[in-house]
Design a protein around this motif. Structure first.
Motif, PDB file in Angstrom:
ATOM      1  N   ALA A 130     -45.999 -36.520 -43.744  1.00  0.00           N
ATOM      2  CA  ALA A 130     -45.958 -35.221 -43.074  1.00  0.00           C
ATOM      3  C   ALA A 130     -45.631 -34.112 -44.070  1.00  0.00           C
ATOM      4  CB  ALA A 130     -44.936 -35.242 -41.947  1.00  0.00           C
ATOM      5  N   VAL A 131     -44.740 -34.411 -45.006  1.00  0.00           N
ATOM      6  CA  VAL A 131     -44.363 -33.407 -45.998  1.00  0.00           C
ATOM      7  C   VAL A 131     -45.540 -33.097 -46.925  1.00  0.00           C
ATOM      8  CG1 VAL A 131     -42.895 -32.987 -48.015  1.00  0.00           C
ATOM      9  CG2 VAL A 131     -41.919 -33.987 -45.957  1.00  0.00           C
ATOM     10  N   TYR A 132     -46.273 -34.131 -47.312  1.00  0.00           N
ATOM     11  CA  TYR A 132     -47.319 -33.983 -48.330  1.00  0.00           C
ATOM     12  C   TYR A 132     -48.681 -33.611 -47.765  1.00  0.00           C
ATOM     13  CZ  TYR A 132     -44.283 -36.223 -51.831  1.00  0.00           C
ATOM     14  OH  TYR A 132     -43.283 -36.523 -52.707  1.00  0.00           O
ATOM     15  N   ASP A 133     -48.835 -33.580 -46.435  1.00  0.00           N
ATOM     16  CA  ASP A 133     -50.142 -33.285 -45.854  1.00  0.00           C
ATOM     17  C   ASP A 133     -50.722 -32.008 -46.487  1.00  0.00           C
ATOM     18  OD1 ASP A 133     -51.691 -33.999 -42.995  1.00  0.00           O
ATOM     19  OD2 ASP A 133     -51.989 -31.963 -43.752  1.00  0.00           O
ATOM     20  N   SER A 150     -51.743 -17.595 -51.192  1.00  0.00           N
ATOM     21  CA  SER A 150     -52.988 -17.663 -51.949  1.00  0.00           C
ATOM     22  C   SER A 150     -53.055 -18.905 -52.834  1.00  0.00           C
ATOM     23  CB  SER A 150     -53.112 -16.417 -52.830  1.00  0.00           C
ATOM     24  OG  SER A 150     -51.988 -16.347 -53.684  1.00  0.00           O
ATOM     25  N   ALA A 151     -51.950 -19.633 -52.886  1.00  0.00           N
ATOM     26  CA  ALA A 151     -51.891 -20.731 -53.842  1.00  0.00           C
ATOM     27  C   ALA A 151     -52.932 -21.801 -53.543  1.00  0.00           C
ATOM     28  CB  ALA A 151     -50.510 -21.370 -53.797  1.00  0.00           C
ATOM     29  N   GLY A 152     -53.444 -22.362 -54.597  1.00  0.00           N
ATOM     30  CA  GLY A 152     -54.353 -23.481 -54.424  1.00  0.00           C
ATOM     31  C   GLY A 152     -53.563 -24.629 -53.832  1.00  0.00           C
ATOM     32  N   GLN A 153     -54.158 -25.356 -52.925  1.00  0.00           N
ATOM     33  CA  GLN A 153     -53.398 -26.395 -52.272  1.00  0.00           C
ATOM     34  C   GLN A 153     -53.336 -27.643 -53.130  1.00  0.00           C
ATOM     35  OE1 GLN A 153     -55.035 -26.657 -48.328  1.00  0.00           O
ATOM     36  NE2 GLN A 153     -53.496 -25.165 -47.717  1.00  0.00           N
ATOM     37  N   VAL A 154     -52.130 -28.135 -53.291  1.00  0.00           N
ATOM     38  CA  VAL A 154     -51.951 -29.358 -54.065  1.00  0.00           C
ATOM     39  C   VAL A 154     -52.206 -30.539 -53.144  1.00  0.00           C
ATOM     40  CG1 VAL A 154     -50.385 -30.664 -55.525  1.00  0.00           C
ATOM     41  CG2 VAL A 154     -50.175 -28.167 -55.361  1.00  0.00           C
ATOM     42  N   LEU A 155     -53.051 -31.454 -53.597  1.00  0.00           N
ATOM     43  CA  LEU A 155     -53.285 -32.677 -52.827  1.00  0.00           C
ATOM     44  C   LEU A 155     -52.265 -33.716 -53.269  1.00  0.00           C
ATOM     45  CD1 LEU A 155     -57.159 -32.721 -53.159  1.00  0.00           C
ATOM     46  CD2 LEU A 155     -55.849 -32.052 -51.154  1.00  0.00           C
ATOM     47  N   TRP A 156     -51.088 -33.662 -52.660  1.00  0.00           N
ATOM     48  CA  TRP A 156     -49.968 -34.493 -53.123  1.00  0.00           C
ATOM     49  C   TRP A 156     -50.309 -35.979 -53.106  1.00  0.00           C
ATOM     50  CZ3 TRP A 156     -46.389 -31.853 -55.533  1.00  0.00           C
ATOM     51  CH2 TRP A 156     -46.192 -30.509 -55.187  1.00  0.00           C
ATOM     52  N   LEU A 157     -51.062 -36.380 -52.091  1.00  0.00           N
ATOM     53  CA  LEU A 157     -51.390 -37.797 -52.003  1.00  0.00           C
ATOM     54  C   LEU A 157     -52.862 -38.052 -52.311  1.00  0.00           C
ATOM     55  CD1 LEU A 157     -49.358 -38.872 -48.849  1.00  0.00           C
ATOM     56  CD2 LEU A 157     -48.770 -39.215 -51.238  1.00  0.00           C
ATOM     57  N   VAL A 162     -51.567 -36.543 -59.500  1.00  0.00           N
ATOM     58  CA  VAL A 162     -50.312 -36.093 -58.894  1.00  0.00           C
ATOM     59  C   VAL A 162     -49.632 -37.189 -58.101  1.00  0.00           C
ATOM     60  CG1 VAL A 162     -49.320 -34.407 -57.294  1.00  0.00           C
ATOM     61  CG2 VAL A 162     -51.245 -33.758 -58.745  1.00  0.00           C
ATOM     62  N   VAL A 163     -50.445 -38.035 -57.484  1.00  0.00           N
ATOM     63  CA  VAL A 163     -49.936 -38.904 -56.417  1.00  0.00           C
ATOM     64  C   VAL A 163     -48.800 -39.826 -56.870  1.00  0.00           C
ATOM     65  CG1 VAL A 163     -51.752 -40.617 -56.788  1.00  0.00           C
ATOM     66  CG2 VAL A 163     -50.649 -40.470 -54.579  1.00  0.00           C
ATOM     67  N   ILE A 164     -48.847 -40.292 -58.104  1.00  0.00           N
ATOM     68  CA  ILE A 164     -47.806 -41.214 -58.552  1.00  0.00           C
ATOM     69  C   ILE A 164     -46.446 -40.505 -58.590  1.00  0.00           C
ATOM     70  CG2 ILE A 164     -48.068 -40.852 -61.054  1.00  0.00           C
ATOM     71  CD1 ILE A 164     -47.774 -44.325 -59.642  1.00  0.00           C
ATOM     72  N   TYR A 165     -46.468 -39.201 -58.916  1.00  0.00           N
ATOM     73  CA  TYR A 165     -45.218 -38.442 -58.935  1.00  0.00           C
ATOM     74  C   TYR A 165     -44.728 -38.171 -57.515  1.00  0.00           C
ATOM     75  CZ  TYR A 165     -46.558 -38.034 -63.756  1.00  0.00           C
ATOM     76  OH  TYR A 165     -46.919 -38.342 -65.038  1.00  0.00           O
ATOM     77  N   SER A 251     -54.747 -45.468 -58.067  1.00  0.00           N
ATOM     78  CA  SER A 251     -53.842 -44.661 -58.885  1.00  0.00           C
ATOM     79  C   SER A 251     -52.389 -44.822 -58.470  1.00  0.00           C
ATOM     80  CB  SER A 251     -54.240 -43.188 -58.850  1.00  0.00           C
ATOM     81  OG  SER A 251     -54.392 -42.760 -57.531  1.00  0.00           O
ATOM     82  N   THR A 252     -52.108 -45.455 -57.332  1.00  0.00           N
ATOM     83  CA  THR A 252     -50.705 -45.745 -57.008  1.00  0.00           C
ATOM     84  C   THR A 252     -50.481 -47.246 -56.829  1.00  0.00           C
ATOM     85  OG1 THR A 252     -51.163 -45.375 -54.668  1.00  0.00           O
ATOM     86  CG2 THR A 252     -50.211 -43.555 -55.886  1.00  0.00           C
TER      87      THR A 252
END
Lengths: 301, 285
Positions: A130-133, A150-157, A162-165, A251-252
């Protein structure tokens, strides 16, 4: 039969009644499965079929040229290094602050920090999903609030880099409180007089932390470190399995998630158990190395 | 207090509060989200629920079968705790207070067990139960709540015995001697005198193992393959998958609350015991 012998016999019977159930359960559900990891790893065995073919060390030979295995190896090591360093640093610092400083709401902080430790790995995975959606997640909407939307959206998962972090953050979030509480306990047994003496000699907080607190609880740090690393291998699996299933594109993938996948999805139990053997050896070797590296002359109170 | 000191204290408070918020906000958010209607999930996630939509809980409980899973979890956790105590208490007591041949071996075995992680052995356990089922002719060992409880209890033995025998060792010898003089047998002495004295550590053991059994999912997902046999965390995994497919967000968060509420309530009631108990044990699996 003499009184002594009857008593002696009763003692034997009593000792057996007390220990044998535990020994049986332990042998059947822990010892035997553990030995089986090593045995099955030398067989070629797929699915539910009764056909098991002894192949010696073939599974291990195959493993060494399996790029996906090496990726899971890399990911595991990366997670262990990051999560261990950050968690230990945060746990030690917060524990030191909570024991040394005169603060309000100490009890409150302690209670809150420990909460993640009582949650199921599935619950933690769901919370962080839910946090990373990407579009409706708590994190990205919070970030866009600060950057004006305006920030580009980070695809956390979703982003392979990025996903491993993101997983590492969830692991740290989960672990800090537990170790903090543990270090608070051992730090509060450091005698106040030592800090007073150090203050008189002009040692500041930082100096006291490194010259008194850390050396005096070093034994505790050593033991927890070993267990922390073993449990990191486990928790990374629990979170990865529930959050990303090893994806995107491996990657994870971590040690145990790859093992599990080989055993179930791919139905090659032998190959899966060969991974299990290597993970076993790896964690033992790592514990040994850590034990050696962290060896200091113990400071007695 | 000088200026630097003041700044330092403010800095500490800010860090501690941020850290606390990073825990309170997501957990609290789940509770709020469990009361939202599905349409609300397409809006800003930071907005409060428009109303108290308890329907989510009813649907999670019935349509998503979380009610059945809840019952399964209660049964498995209770049976596992029962088995664990009955088996671990006598073993821990004897290992702590009697000298006999094989004691060292037993201790080494159980200590070594502390290093065996259940995630490693879940596959061999599964295969062993499949084999045992083939032997009997029907797969009665899978989807079996008692077997799951037995596996939980067994894998918790090393930690539990370690913790309990550590406590038994601290009790003075005089109590047993007095009991023997009064003509009480070994068994009677253990059950009537010594185990009641170990109450604080027994409570710690129950708390830690309740949490780990209730929250466990990797053994459960492997051994409980049929729908009716699943436990709560496994059911929650289903809901997580279903929410992506069918957009049943409210239900998913209601399920999440159902899983974590019992542990949170227990934690609030006994948090002192739990955090102090760790000093008795010093470590956990």
């Amino acid at each position: 039969m003499t009184e002594f012998m009857r008593k002696h016999k009763g003692r034997r019977a009593f000792l057996s009644v007390c220990t044998i159930p535990a020994l049986i359960l332990f042998s059947v559900f822990m010892l035997y499965p553990t030995l089986n990891i090593f045995i099955i790893s030398m067989y070629k065995w797929g699915g539910y079929s009764q056909h098991r073919e002894f192949v010696g060390l073939d599974n291990f030979v195959k493993l060494f040229s399996d790029a996906k295995f090496w990726q899971s190896f890399q990911n595991t090591v990366l997670l262990i290094v990051i999560v261990t360093i950050v968690t230990m640093a945060m746990a030690l610092l917060t524990a030191a602050v909570l024991t040394r400083e005169k603060l309000r709401f100490k009890g409150f902080f302690r209670v809150v920090f420990y909460i993640p430790n009582i949650l199921s790995a599935v619950v933690i995975a769901a919370i962080f999903s839910a946090v990373y959606d990407p579009s409706r997640g708590l994190l990205n909407t919070l970030l866009s609030f600060f950057t004006g939307g305006s920030a580009g959206q980070v695809l956390w998962l979703g982003d392979q880099k990025v996903v491993i972090y993101s997983i590492a953050i969830a692991m740290i979030w989960q672990a800090v409180g537990y170790y903090m509480v543990m270090y608070t306990a051992s730090m509060s047994s450091v005698p106040e007089s030592m800090y007073e003496a150090a203050s008189l000699e002009g040692a500041g907080r930082v100096r006291q932390f490194f010259s008194i607190t850390i050396p005096l609880i070093w034994t505790n740090i050593r033991t927890t470190l070993t267990f922390f690393i073993i449990s990191s291998i486990n928790i990374s699996f629990l979170l990865v399995r529930a959050m990303t299933s090893g994806g995107p594109d491996g990657s994870t993938e971590v040690f145990l998630s790859y093992m599990y996948k080989q055993a179930y999805t791919n139905s090659s139990y032998g190959y899966g158990m060969a991974i299990g053997v290597l993970v076993f050896l790896f964690s033992f070797a790592l514990s040994g190395i850590i034990n050696l590296v962290t060896r200091r002359d113990s400071v007695d109170l | 207090m000088n200026r630097g000191d003041k700044l330092y204290r403010i800095f500490i408070y800010v860090v501690l509060i941020l850290f606390a918020l990073s825990i309170i906000v997501p957990v609290g958010w789940v509770f709020l989200a469990s009361l939202k209607e599905n349409a609300e999930f397409y809006q800003n996630p930071w907005s409060l629920p428009a109303g108290l939509y308890f329907e989510n809980f009813a649907r999670a409980w019935q349509e998503a079968h979380m009610g059945e899973y809840f019952l399964n979890s209660v049964i498995v956790t209770a049976v596992a705790l029962g088995i664990l105590l009955v088996v671990a208490l006598p073993a821990a007591y004897v290992l702590a207070r009697y000298k006999f041949g094989g004691r060292r071996l037993l201790r080494t075995l159980f200590m070594g067990g502390l290093f065996i992680n259940v995630s490693y052995i879940v596959v061999p356990i599964f295969l062993m139960l499949v084999d045992a089922g083939n032997l009997v002719g029907t797969p009665i060992f899978l989807n079996n709540r008692f077997v799951l409880a037995l596996v939980y209890a067994s894998t918790a033995l090393p930690f539990t015995i370690y913790l309990l025998s550590g406590y038994f060792q601290t009790l003075p010898k005089e109590y047993e001697e007095a009991a023997y003089v009064d003509g009480s047998g070994y068994m009677q002495t253990m059950i009537r005198v010594m185990i009641p004295m170990a109450r604080p550590s027994v409570i710690t053991v129950i708390l830690f193992n309740f949490l780990s059994f209730w929250n466990e999912y990797i053994i459960a997902i492997t051994l409980m393959t049929q729908d009716w046999a699943k436990t709560l965390p496994v059911g929650l995994m289903n809901l997580m998958k279903a929410q992506n497919a069918a957009a049943q967000y409210g239900q998913m968060y209601a399920g999440l609350v159902i899983v974590m509420l019992p542990t949170l309530i227990l934690y609030i009631l006994v948090q002192k015991k739990l955090t102090q108990g760790m000093n008795v044990g010093g470590l956990k699996d």
